[in-house]
Design a protein around this motif. Sequence first.
Motif, PDB file in Angstrom:
ATOM      1  N   MET A   1     -28.619  -3.967  27.071  1.00 50.92           N
ATOM      2  CA  MET A   1     -29.819  -3.997  27.902  1.00 50.92           C
ATOM      3  C   MET A   1     -29.754  -2.865  28.922  1.00 50.92           C
ATOM      4  O   MET A   1     -28.680  -2.528  29.423  1.00 50.92           O
ATOM      5  N   SER A   6     -31.383  -5.344  33.333  1.00 46.74           N
ATOM      6  CA  SER A   6     -30.317  -6.338  33.414  1.00 46.74           C
ATOM      7  C   SER A   6     -30.119  -6.814  34.854  1.00 46.74           C
ATOM      8  O   SER A   6     -29.938  -8.012  35.115  1.00 46.74           O
ATOM      9  N   ARG A   9     -33.060  -9.065  35.927  1.00 53.35           N
ATOM     10  CA  ARG A   9     -33.015 -10.324  35.177  1.00 53.35           C
ATOM     11  C   ARG A   9     -31.955 -11.258  35.753  1.00 53.35           C
ATOM     12  O   ARG A   9     -32.188 -12.462  35.936  1.00 53.35           O
ATOM     13  N   ASP A  10     -30.759 -10.697  36.040  1.00 55.14           N
ATOM     14  CA  ASP A  10     -29.680 -11.519  36.585  1.00 55.14           C
ATOM     15  C   ASP A  10     -30.055 -12.070  37.966  1.00 55.14           C
ATOM     16  O   ASP A  10     -29.717 -13.215  38.309  1.00 55.14           O
ATOM     17  N   GLU A  44     -36.628  -9.703  28.771  1.00 56.63           N
ATOM     18  CA  GLU A  44     -35.837  -9.708  27.541  1.00 56.63           C
ATOM     19  C   GLU A  44     -36.649  -9.223  26.345  1.00 56.63           C
ATOM     20  O   GLU A  44     -36.129  -8.539  25.459  1.00 56.63           O
ATOM     21  N   ASP A  47     -36.907  -5.448  26.701  1.00 54.34           N
ATOM     22  CA  ASP A  47     -35.632  -4.814  26.362  1.00 54.34           C
ATOM     23  C   ASP A  47     -35.441  -4.766  24.852  1.00 54.34           C
ATOM     24  O   ASP A  47     -34.937  -3.779  24.315  1.00 54.34           O
TER      25      ASP A  47
END
Length: 204
Positions: A1, A6, A9-10, A44, A47
């Motif tokens: 990713m 990333s 998203r985290d 996601e 990506d």
Amino acid sequence: MLGYLSEVRDRLKLLKAGMEKNTAVWTSQSVKPEDVETAIAGIETKDAEVEAVKQEQTLKLSQARELSATSAKLADKIENLALGLHGEATEKLIEYGIKQRKTAAPKPAPVKVLIPVLEDDSDGEGFIVSTQKDPDADYYEWQKGIGANAADPKAIPELKNFKTTKKTSFVDDEVPKGVRIFYRVRAANTNGNGAWSEAVSRVQ
């Protein structure tokens, strides 16, 4: 990713986990855990789309390299055929965009007289045998002989072919103690040999 996808998203996953652990205080807020989940899913999905494009690009680049190699072979074939058809007719070759190929001048036979150098090897066994580099040399021929009198450096014995090498230095471990060993060297290539150097000697 991708790194920036990333990272966000985290962050969203951690925030969503906190919201779910504190449902009571988030019930009346305009942002719900479901909204965060939708954002994560969007990241996601995007990506995955980017990864698919990257894979397609890798495939296209590979195909382009193969096409370039195949086309270059075709160009070489046509160029060689044109050279065969027109020979040295430079004006004709220019019509194909072919530049006249220069024939490399043959390397002359070495003329430099080399200077051999002898030193004791670092372990005390044998000599480091060396000479300077000759730009016209493809290789170096060495001769070696054992003197009859260790105390007399002028009594040069018969010297016999000992070593041919492309290197300008090597270690000779076949050196008996207390004996005077003589060496000489010359540069050589496919067009001839240089003159032999003066013989030098050393006792170990």
